[in-house]
Design a protein around this motif. Structure first.
Motif, mmCIF file in Angstrom:
data_model
loop_
_atom_site.group_PDB
_atom_site.id
_atom_site.type_symbol
_atom_site.label_atom_id
_atom_site.label_comp_id
_atom_site.label_asym_id
_atom_site.label_seq_id
_atom_site.Cartn_x
_atom_site.Cartn_y
_atom_site.Cartn_z
ATOM 1 N N GLY A 25 6.327 5.823 -5.945
ATOM 2 C CA GLY A 25 6.503 6.950 -6.861
ATOM 3 C C GLY A 25 7.740 7.760 -6.505
ATOM 4 O O GLY A 25 8.373 7.550 -5.461
ATOM 5 N N ASN A 26 8.062 8.711 -7.349
ATOM 6 C CA ASN A 26 9.310 9.468 -7.203
ATOM 7 C C ASN A 26 9.196 10.708 -6.336
ATOM 8 O O ASN A 26 10.196 11.339 -6.027
ATOM 9 C CB ASN A 26 9.831 9.873 -8.588
ATOM 10 N N ASN A 27 7.987 11.091 -5.955
ATOM 11 C CA ASN A 27 7.796 12.389 -5.306
ATOM 12 C C ASN A 27 7.722 12.326 -3.788
ATOM 13 O O ASN A 27 7.356 13.305 -3.147
ATOM 14 C CB ASN A 27 6.535 13.060 -5.853
ATOM 15 N N ILE A 28 8.055 11.178 -3.232
ATOM 16 C CA ILE A 28 7.976 11.048 -1.773
ATOM 17 C C ILE A 28 9.303 10.524 -1.241
ATOM 18 O O ILE A 28 10.011 9.773 -1.917
ATOM 19 C CB ILE A 28 6.798 10.128 -1.359
ATOM 20 N N SER A 41 0.815 -1.225 0.000
ATOM 21 C CA SER A 41 0.000 0.000 0.000
ATOM 22 C C SER A 41 0.849 1.276 0.000
ATOM 23 O O SER A 41 0.361 2.345 0.353
ATOM 24 C CB SER A 41 -0.943 0.007 1.213
ATOM 25 N N LEU A 42 2.113 1.166 -0.395
ATOM 26 C CA LEU A 42 2.972 2.352 -0.415
ATOM 27 C C LEU A 42 2.403 3.446 -1.317
ATOM 28 O O LEU A 42 2.506 4.633 -1.000
ATOM 29 C CB LEU A 42 4.388 1.981 -0.878
ATOM 30 N N ALA A 84 7.037 11.437 4.064
ATOM 31 C CA ALA A 84 7.950 10.299 3.932
ATOM 32 C C ALA A 84 7.249 9.021 4.362
ATOM 33 O O ALA A 84 6.330 9.048 5.188
ATOM 34 C CB ALA A 84 9.201 10.511 4.780
ATOM 35 N N LEU A 85 7.729 7.912 3.819
ATOM 36 C CA LEU A 85 7.221 6.586 4.172
ATOM 37 C C LEU A 85 8.382 5.724 4.632
ATOM 38 O O LEU A 85 9.395 5.611 3.935
ATOM 39 C CB LEU A 85 6.545 5.922 2.971
ATOM 40 N N GLY A 86 8.237 5.123 5.802
ATOM 41 C CA GLY A 86 9.234 4.175 6.268
ATOM 42 C C GLY A 86 9.002 2.819 5.629
ATOM 43 O O GLY A 86 7.861 2.420 5.393
ATOM 44 N N ALA A 130 1.427 7.036 0.041
ATOM 45 C CA ALA A 130 2.019 8.239 -0.552
ATOM 46 C C ALA A 130 0.945 9.265 -0.892
ATOM 47 O O ALA A 130 1.169 10.477 -0.783
ATOM 48 C CB ALA A 130 2.824 7.867 -1.796
ATOM 49 N N ALA A 131 -0.229 8.777 -1.271
ATOM 50 C CA ALA A 131 -1.326 9.673 -1.666
ATOM 51 C C ALA A 131 -1.973 10.380 -0.478
ATOM 52 O O ALA A 131 -2.792 11.284 -0.666
ATOM 53 C CB ALA A 131 -2.388 8.878 -2.435
ATOM 54 N N THR A 132 -1.597 10.015 0.750
ATOM 55 C CA THR A 132 -2.182 10.674 1.922
ATOM 56 C C THR A 132 -1.671 12.104 2.088
ATOM 57 O O THR A 132 -2.270 12.903 2.810
ATOM 58 C CB THR A 132 -1.836 9.922 3.224
#
Length: 343
Positions: free
Chosen positions: A275-278, A247-248, A258-260, A252-254
């Motif tokens: 994606g490339n923007n996070i 569900s990355l 950053a996402l761990g 990311a859409a939230t």
């Protein structure tokens, strides 16, 4: 003005001179200086005494040289504030003696006034910001609603949290009511941390990976989404849902900054999904810190090469374990600080 704002600039998507580094659970159990305090004070005494929480938070800045401090606290202070008894037994983990079993049990749970019930956390943040004296940013945090529900229903730690999952599947009305109460409390709690001085916050969904994609959306992400939406315009928000790599893209859409990620997904695959923007944060296996130092350096360098140096915060894929030698933890940090991309 912060002397070292690498983490915050990276979270804003800026290009930085090097990759920032910190470690989950860096404040605590692997440090001899922490063990001295552990011998003298109980766990929640350490959390609830601002001077102790401050001292523990700052220890890894002085000893390991990380680029950010993360507040010494625990995700279970929220269920505690909501009215459940929480015991933390050293070497055994958390115990909630009277867990939630049905809709009627929710009468025992409240959405607290966070300033009354969690004011000690805000006091610890204020004191820590003062003592850090602008050296590095301070990270605040909270547990994700799904992860907190797991403990509040299971009553203890578990590898599978079968009771918690069964509660959600067989009593969805009660589950969603409890999840919303936790969400509302967590939003107020994190807003309080930010008002006290936290520069960024991380939401820990330690048990997100126990759910399949549809259930993760239904019982976890829909509530994390509310938290991110409430905070993202004030400070950058990091979301770490261990094991929920599938569900990355949705995470990311939230609007999280950053996402761990943990070590069970490659940086390339994580980037493809997210994606490339996070910014991605991670993903060194903490147990690899038991390798000889030359091997640690080699493995860390490989990780950094795989991420490529852009939109990356170097971290572990989960919390540091107690048996890690301090010089091994320092080798991890130093290797990140010395590394530069090839291009």
């Amino acid at each position: 003005m912060l002397q070292n704002d690498l983490l915050l600039r990276t979270l804003r998507g800026e290009k930085t001179e090097r990759v920032p580094v910190w470690m989950m659970r860096q404040a605590g159990r692997y440090l001899p200086e922490y063990m001295v305090l552990r011998e003298k004070y109980g766990f929640f005494e350490r959390c609830q005494t601002p001077e102790l929480a401050c001292a523990i938070t700052i220890q890894p800045i002085d000893i390991i040289g990380v680029d950010a401090a993360i507040l010494f606290s625990d995700i279970l202070v929220v269920p505690q504030a909501m009215g459940l008894e929480v015991q933390l037994i050293e070497s055994k983990g958390p115990v909630l003696p009277d867990p939630i079993k049905s809709l009627s049990d929710l009468s025992r749970v409240r959405i607290p006034d966070v300033n009354e019930s969690l004011g000690y956390v805000f006091d610890a943040i204020k004191l820590t910001k003062k003592e850090l004296n602008n050296r590095v940013p301070l990270i605040g945090f909270a547990g994700a609603p799904w992860t907190l529900l797991c403990y509040m229903v299971e009553g203890k730690g578990s590898k599978t949290f079968d009771k918690a999952k069964a509660f959600c599947y067989t009593q969805p009305e009660a589950a969603h009511q409890l999840l919303q109460m936790i969400t509302d409390t967590t939003i107020a709690y994190l807003k309080g941390q930010i008002a006290a001085g936290a520069d960024t916050v991380q939401v820990f969904d330690s048990w997100g990976g126990l759910l399949g994609p549809d259930d993760f959306e239904n019982f976890s992400l829909k509530y994390i989404r509310q938290i991110v939406a409430a905070l993202k315009d004030t400070v950058p928000v990091i979301v770490f849902a261990k094991g929920a790599w599938y569900s990355l893209d949705a995470m990311a859409a939230t609007g999280a900054a950053a996402l761990g990620i943990d070590w069970c997904i490659t940086p390339a695959k994580a980037r493809e999904i997210a994606g490339n923007n996070i910014v991605l944060q991670g993903n060194f296996d903490p147990v690899k810190l038991l390798l000889p130092i030359p091997e640690i350096k080699k493995e860390v360098t490989k990780m950094l090469n795989d991420f490529g140096g852009h939109n990356h915060i170097a971290n572990l894929g989960h919390g540091i374990i107690p048996s890690i030698p301090v010089d091994h933890a320092k080798a991890f940090v130093d290797t990140v600080k010395e590394w530069r991309p090839n291009n």
